[in-house]
Design a protein around this motif. Sequence first.
Motif, PDB file in Angstrom:
ATOM      1  N   GLU A 156       0.820  -1.204   0.000  1.00 21.20           N
ATOM      2  CA  GLU A 156       0.000   0.000   0.000  1.00 21.20           C
ATOM      3  C   GLU A 156       0.861   1.264   0.000  1.00 21.20           C
ATOM      4  OE1 GLU A 156      -3.096   0.100  -0.469  1.00 21.20           O
ATOM      5  OE2 GLU A 156      -3.665  -1.985  -0.157  1.00 21.20           O
ATOM      6  N   GLY A 157       2.172   1.118  -0.278  1.00 20.96           N
ATOM      7  CA  GLY A 157       3.030   2.289  -0.338  1.00 20.96           C
ATOM      8  C   GLY A 157       3.576   2.683   1.021  1.00 20.96           C
ATOM      9  N   VAL A 158       4.437   3.690   1.022  1.00 18.14           N
ATOM     10  CA  VAL A 158       5.117   4.156   2.224  1.00 18.14           C
ATOM     11  C   VAL A 158       4.700   5.590   2.521  1.00 18.14           C
ATOM     12  CG1 VAL A 158       7.351   4.588   3.304  1.00 18.14           C
ATOM     13  CG2 VAL A 158       7.069   2.631   1.773  1.00 18.14           C
ATOM     14  N   GLN A 159       4.318   5.854   3.763  1.00 20.41           N
ATOM     15  CA  GLN A 159       4.004   7.211   4.225  1.00 20.41           C
ATOM     16  C   GLN A 159       5.128   7.678   5.147  1.00 20.41           C
ATOM     17  OE1 GLN A 159       1.298   8.882   3.134  1.00 20.41           O
ATOM     18  NE2 GLN A 159       0.650   7.104   1.940  1.00 20.41           N
ATOM     19  N   THR A 160       5.528   8.932   5.007  1.00 17.38           N
ATOM     20  CA  THR A 160       6.635   9.443   5.815  1.00 17.38           C
ATOM     21  C   THR A 160       6.240  10.720   6.546  1.00 17.38           C
ATOM     22  OG1 THR A 160       7.527  10.706   3.941  1.00 17.38           O
ATOM     23  CG2 THR A 160       8.364   8.469   4.261  1.00 17.38           C
ATOM     24  N   GLY A 161       6.929  10.994   7.642  1.00 14.61           N
ATOM     25  CA  GLY A 161       6.699  12.214   8.408  1.00 14.61           C
ATOM     26  C   GLY A 161       7.587  12.241   9.637  1.00 14.61           C
ATOM     27  N   ARG A 162       7.717  13.416  10.216  1.00 13.02           N
ATOM     28  CA  ARG A 162       8.509  13.566  11.442  1.00 13.02           C
ATOM     29  C   ARG A 162       7.561  13.728  12.627  1.00 13.02           C
ATOM     30  NH1 ARG A 162      11.774  15.814   7.558  1.00 13.02           N
ATOM     31  NH2 ARG A 162      13.970  15.143   7.662  1.00 13.02           N
ATOM     32  N   PRO A 163       7.849  13.028  13.728  1.00 10.66           N
ATOM     33  CA  PRO A 163       6.957  13.141  14.884  1.00 10.66           C
ATOM     34  C   PRO A 163       6.998  14.536  15.482  1.00 10.66           C
ATOM     35  CG  PRO A 163       8.958  11.911  15.441  1.00 10.66           C
ATOM     36  CD  PRO A 163       8.995  12.139  13.956  1.00 10.66           C
ATOM     37  N   PRO A 164       5.868  15.001  16.040  1.00 13.25           N
ATOM     38  CA  PRO A 164       4.589  14.286  16.103  1.00 13.25           C
ATOM     39  C   PRO A 164       3.864  14.332  14.761  1.00 13.25           C
ATOM     40  CG  PRO A 164       4.394  16.445  17.110  1.00 13.25           C
ATOM     41  CD  PRO A 164       5.841  16.286  16.756  1.00 13.25           C
ATOM     42  N   ALA A 165       3.267  13.202  14.378  1.00 11.26           N
ATOM     43  CA  ALA A 165       2.598  13.127  13.079  1.00 11.26           C
ATOM     44  C   ALA A 165       1.599  11.991  13.103  1.00 11.26           C
ATOM     45  CB  ALA A 165       3.618  12.909  11.961  1.00 11.26           C
ATOM     46  N   ASP A 166       0.582  12.101  12.260  1.00 10.38           N
ATOM     47  CA  ASP A 166      -0.386  11.032  12.035  1.00 10.38           C
ATOM     48  C   ASP A 166      -0.230  10.565  10.598  1.00 10.38           C
ATOM     49  OD1 ASP A 166      -2.217  10.656  14.431  1.00 10.38           O
ATOM     50  OD2 ASP A 166      -2.239  12.835  14.206  1.00 10.38           O
TER      51      ASP A 166
END
Length: 799
Positions: free
Chosen positions: A306-316
């Motif tokens: 289903e692919g990769v989601q990225t982000g820096r905490p804090p994140a949803d």
Amino acid sequence: MTVLHLSLAPHRGRAATAATRPRSRPRRPRRGFGRAAAVVTAALLTTGLPAAPAGADTPPPTPTSASPSGAPAGAPGTPSATIGPVDYAVAVDESGSLKPEDLERERAAAVRIALGEVHHASTVGIFGFASADQPGQHPVDEVCPPTALDAAGRDRIGVCVAGLHSRTPAEGQGTDFPSAVLQGISRLTSGTDPAVPRVLFVLTDGKLDVKDSPAYGDPGHRAAAGEEALTAALAAAKAAGIQVWPLGFGAEPDQAALDRMAAGGFQEGCVGLPGAKPRASVVKDSGQVGAALEAAFAAAHCLRSEGVQTGRPPADLPVRISPLATVGSIVVDKGDPAVTATYFDPSGRPITGAGSDPDSTFEFSGRDKAIESLRITDPMPGQWRVHLDAPEGHRSQLASVSVLWRGALNSSISLTPPSPRAGEKATVTVKLQTRKGLAITDQQDLKDLAVTSVLEGEGFPAVRVDLADDGAAPDAKAGDATFTGAVTVPAGATGRITASSTLTASGLAADQNRPFSSVVSPAVPLVTAAFSLDGDHRVHPGDTLKGTLNLRNDDTAPHILHPAVTDVAPGLLTLSPDSITLAPKESRSVGITLTAGDAKAFGRLLGHDGVTVGGKVSVVDTSDRDRVVADSPLSVTVTPPPSFLDEWWWALLLLGILVVVAVLALLVVLRARKTGTSPAGLELVLLDGRGRELGKLTADGGSGGWYGFEVSGVGGPHPRLVRRPGGTYRVQRSQDGGAVLEVRRRTRHRLGAGTPVELADGLSLTLGASRRPGPGTPPPASGSRPGRTERTTPLNDLL
């Protein structure tokens, strides 16, 4: 006979479980490293699940018997994806051509493999490789022997992988690919089950270097000897059924060399789809590692990504799990062990620990490490959410979340007309459904599906039928998970015919083999049937829908017909009656009742908007070799039971109107009563002891329904009435037209014209010509004038 099956690549791998494999202690790491770069294995992790092999050298499953209607008369049970373990090895380049940070990312790949694997009996062995350039050196350094990936095994992998290290000149810094491939073959074939898929991942920059390795002969011929040895090693991997998936690291990876290794190993590991063949991926930075490995692992093991989601905490970070999924892993590369991850299912419920609920089973791994995973069996479909948080000072690392899953689906095959004549054109329709027997509505779930069909029977060779879901005739609608194709029944057909279909899809296993079987019709069929369903095909759990079967029997003998709902999961839809007898030459219509299962049968499938249940209504003539005389597609939308407000809103509205009317009526009555007792307009007349009029006072509306006043100048020559709220006296109009006089809020007296009430000092009070002022009448003014003498009533004549 009709066969619907999932064609999976023949993995001639071996299946060794923890019980069959020797275990050794992990070696103590000889070099320390920082965090295991969290990216490389996101895709590797999630599932070694391929079903039993079904490749080019493996015959398709033998068709199984089915009901004449093309499916068991009852609904198919919930199919399970044939999910089994997978054995794989990871070869990690430790040569001098790689920088320490590249090796760091390679190590992270091994960790992600262990955390993301969905089958607890899958195994992984991890070894480093470089070259043996001097006596006492060795090209391969095994740090993790084959280990079963249960919860404990995944934790062990996280420890032993630290043994991977950059080689020094004293240890041999070349790149001996042949030895790495042969080591992988040895570990993947020793005492293992050939039916279990086998995969070798090679993490390297792709630069073969054996120029300093005496094992390859004279220095001038070592490069050529190394190439020869690599060709032979890859051929051995292919013969052993081992796929080779190279992942390129370093500043300048050799793409051609990586491609060569991918093409040299086993090519039929999954379904016959181009994207499922082993291929090389180049990883230029840590941000690309997760996506590259996820794609590789999904293709290698017939998984869906289903692919990769990225982000820096804090994140949803949102991740989608398909309704087709039966097992999967959500892998979180946090980048920092201090980062915490909280998982929320599509209903918003947090998944706080391992265990199970009535629908799903959960297992966490690596929660205190830089990479963690949540493995889910029978996950709730929909949009999941991973909330990442971290204390101050630990929020700079880019985190990623990915999902890999394996699933299953149902299928329904039909032939129109269900009993064609020889030489007649017919239509084959294959409808795909979720494992719960529900319609597939999301186009993302339909990607990469391919369905083919074959028509077989007595008196003619098998005929291939091309099926499509493109909206071009005879297909009715594109993208509705219904594949349709036309075929002409050969003129030589004499008896039974069978339509079969084969599904090819990455990451999906088909349900049980369920062909459509019928009989070629005579030139003029003796028994015909047509089904129609009334209404808009919407129903609540436990409710019914009405339909009609139009039947005709032109035979001179009676026929017994058996109508049934087919290709529907158990308990969702039932039909009655299930047996109909047609007399000779009889033609009639029969009412049919479809009953939806109760809310418990649907469980959480209903959701907010309901679900569409697919299937067929088939009618079989049991008197004529189980000839199918009707086979109508069925699509029923089942919506959640209405709430009290939804069902009784009209009654509540009517009740509200009645309440409003009643309140208004009450207000009218109260107003009328208030108006009837209002003192406004009462004329109060003060009399002396002889009954002579001393003065008058006309009351206004007063306060609270009473008009207060006082007698001023008592005992003097000119007593008079004065308006005074809260005075000694007050009056209120009575319902009979008179008035009530109250003295000091204690005693009350009837007050009327001609019936004076004694007050004090010989004074008395009577009513004059009172009136009821209309709206807008100004307050009356007081006055006094002489009047006639009236008889007085003693003050103690109380009313």
